[in-house]
Design an enzyme around this catalytic site. Structure first.
Site, PDB file in Angstrom:
ATOM      1  N   ASP A  72      18.889  49.188  -4.260  1.00 51.88           N
ATOM      2  CA  ASP A  72      19.452  49.158  -5.624  1.00 51.88           C
ATOM      3  C   ASP A  72      19.333  47.827  -6.372  1.00 51.88           C
ATOM      4  OD1 ASP A  72      20.448  51.266  -4.162  1.00 51.88           O
ATOM      5  OD2 ASP A  72      22.541  50.790  -4.506  1.00 51.88           O
ATOM      6  N   GLU A  91      27.330  57.552  -6.409  1.00 51.96           N
ATOM      7  CA  GLU A  91      27.130  56.121  -6.184  1.00 51.96           C
ATOM      8  C   GLU A  91      26.742  55.430  -7.488  1.00 51.96           C
ATOM      9  OE1 GLU A  91      25.417  56.080  -1.653  1.00 51.96           O
ATOM     10  OE2 GLU A  91      23.905  56.354  -3.180  1.00 51.96           O
TER      11      GLU A  91
END
Ligand code: FRU
Length: 576
Positions: A151, A320
């Site tokens: 990420d 998420e």
């Protein structure tokens, strides 16, 4: 001066060492239970660790003066070395360190530790060669120099510099040892690596989070301080702060971490933002199958406001990496709130994807304007995840960057020196179609600066612009090479869809879940397609922003042939 005591100690150690090798920079002591000690007098900057990806992780603890100063996992080579990673010894120069290494499994099955390849190939060095060795390394997408990345984290803009932090493993090209790596860019497209910004500590490894510029010194840490919040992934997931008074180069962890806790196990990825409407900070984070919203005046003390999400959208995976922002709705003079919710698995083509909700937010509660069963996706490819936006971007822009992979196969894609790239930057907006409001995704204008000369030849790093001249028949765009590997993209104006078929795209065998044909609604006609190709990725956009599709491809040789069927004008730009 070397003391007598030290000489005796060194002699004792050498005597008890079961195996020493002339070429090895340190001294190895084989112990029981898959355990070794490796003693090293630190004279050079790096210890180069040989990695073999098919092994399980060994646990390494660096001990100085009888105290653990660093711990991490690494797949130390047993049978062969795939690549090496550098352990930076700068902090221990001139000292003796003891590396306590525990191998996994049972020695009776893993073989005798003394024969492990790692002992033959361990080296110290003052440099680490990070020159690219990968044929699939993109030309104009951000990648880590070496090691694993997932990420994007803590994106912010300050004083002409874009900051990109990222989930990073410095000790291998697969997910492990989560650390915030850091890169910066002056133009949003060329990135400079800045090293590790936030490293694991006693509260855990450093999972995803955000960063803001505290322009009015609400935190009392100083005007213009960069404040980051991340998830400390220890025994439980909790939220911690770190701040930087040198524009994001180095961070000091807040002494009273963690600042937010809960009983929820999947509790992570805090995204902070200043909310002018309530003159306070808000924060959104993933809490199981919901997004929790908090508020704060000083970034340190947070009040729980509400939760959003039960029963809304897709819940086939873990929620998420949220983001929440106000955006103008194209052509209406109105503004609405966009709530980004990355989900894994549960994506439209399996695995990870970015869903979102549109609605209103009053600083306390997000209200979705669509019916609960409506699911909206930001990108209809398989490789667009963990999408978040930059704080403090100029001109009220909302620039998003995604991680260009999918948890289904991210650890197996055919690169070794590094794994994973980010998407190109995209500007977000909102548009309305048939009574629903959707997110628009447009390649950021900075990408135009990459354009070199127009060219007739498809190359490994280029932008293909397709002007659609007729809406009565499909336009079929095929990229292929001499080995009959191909990617077929079809814009079908009849049913208002765009698709990309990568089933024959080249190397697809590393995962059963890689072959795919992805298909997107186009919300009306597409007049121009902009297709960004870069070694191992294809990002296709409706230039007007109503469709985005991001897919990885691994052709064994670059696609050099372009065919376009249908009434269309194509223009190719080489991108540098
Ligand atoms: C999403 C994610 C986050 C987490 C991070 C760990 O890809 O699972 O939820 O913080 O990766 O690396």
């Amino acid at each position: 001066m070397i003391s007598f005591k030290k000489i005796v100690l060194t002699a004792l150690c050498a005597a008890s060492a079961i195996a020493t090798r002339a070429q090895m920079p340190g001294t190895l002591s084989l112990l029981g239970d898959n355990h070794v000690f490796y003693r090293l007098q630190v004279k050079q900057r790096f210890l180069l660790l040989p990695v073999e990806e098919r092994q399980e992780n060994a646990r390494l603890c660096i001990i100085k003066n009888n105290e653990i100063v660093k711990e991490f996992n690494c797949k130390l080579a047993v049978d062969k070395t795939d690549y090496t990673v550098p352990l930076d010894l700068n902090d221990y120069q001139g000292s003796d360190i003891l590396i306590d290494i525990t191998f996994p499994g049972n020695r009776r099955t893993t073989g005798s530790m003394k024969d492990f390849v790692v002992w033959k190939e361990l080296k110290t060095s003052d440099s680490f060669d990070a020159t690219n060795r990968e044929k699939y390394r993109p030309v104009y997408h951000h990648t880590p120099q070496w090691g694993w990345m997932n990420d994007p984290n803590g994106l912010f803009y300050k004083d002409g510099v874009w900051h990109l932090y990222f989930q990073y493993n410095p000790y291998g090209s697969q997910w492990e040892n989560m650390t915030w790596g850091h890169s910066t860019s002056k133009d949003l497209v060329h990135w400079v690596h800045q090293g590790n910004a936030i490293s694991p500590d006693a509260l855990g490894t450093i999972f995803s989070g955000s960063a803001i510029v505290d322009k009015n010194n609400t935190s009392g840490l100083g005007k213009g301080t960069v404040v980051a919040m991340y998830t400390s992934a220890g025994k439980s997931q909790t939220q911690s702060l770190a701040y930087s008074t040198d524009d994001g180069k180095t961070f000091t962890k807040y002494a009273n971490n963690p600042v937010i806790t809960a009983e929820v196990p999947d509790f992570r990825d805090p995204h902070m933002f200043w909310n002018e409407d309530i003159h306070a900070w808000n924060l959104i984070l993933a809490a199981g199958q919901e997004m929790n919203i908090y508020s704060s005046k000083d970034l340190k003390n947070w009040t729980f406001e509400s939760a959003f999400g039960l029963g809304y959208g897709n819940h086939d995976g873990v929620w998420e990496c949220p983001d929440l922002m106000k955006l103008p709705v194209n052509g209406t003079g109105k503004e609405k709130w966009l709530l980004i919710c990355n989900i894994n698995p549960g994506g439209p083509f399996g695995g990870s994807a970015t869903q979102y909700f549109v609605g209103s937010f009053d600083g306390h509660k997000f209200t979705c304007e669509s019916k609960p069963d409506v699911t909206k996706w930001m990108d209809y490819g398989k490789d667009h995840y963990a999408t978040v936006t930059f704080d403090n971007a100029p001109d009220n822009r909302r620039v998003a960057i995604a991680w260009m992979s999918n948890w289904q196969y991210a650890n197996q894609v055919p690169t070794m020196q590094y794994r994973s790239a980010n998407s190109v930057p995209r500007d977000l907006g909102l548009f309305t179609d048939a009574g629903e409001t959707y997110v628009s995704v447009v390649p950021s204008k900075e990408l135009l600066a990459l354009r070199g000369d127009k060219t007739n030849r498809l190359s490994a790093a280029c932008e293909l612009v397709v002007d659609i001249k007729s809406q009565s028949k499909p336009t079929v765009i095929t990229l292929s090479n001499a080995r009959d590997e191909q990617v077929v993209m079809t814009y079908n104006p009849k049913d208002c869809t765009f698709s990309m078929d990568r089933t024959q795209s080249g190397n697809t065998g590393f995962s059963d879940m890689f072959k795919a044909k992805t298909i997107a609604p186009t919300h009306g006609t597409i007049r121009q397609l902009r297709i960004f190709i870069d070694k191992c990725s294809i990002e296709a956009f409706d230039a007007a922003g109503k469709m985005a599709m991001t897919n990885l491809v691994f052709p064994t040789e670059p696609y050099g042939r372009l065919t376009v069927n249908g009434a269309a004008k194509t223009t190719l730009y080489e991108l540098k």
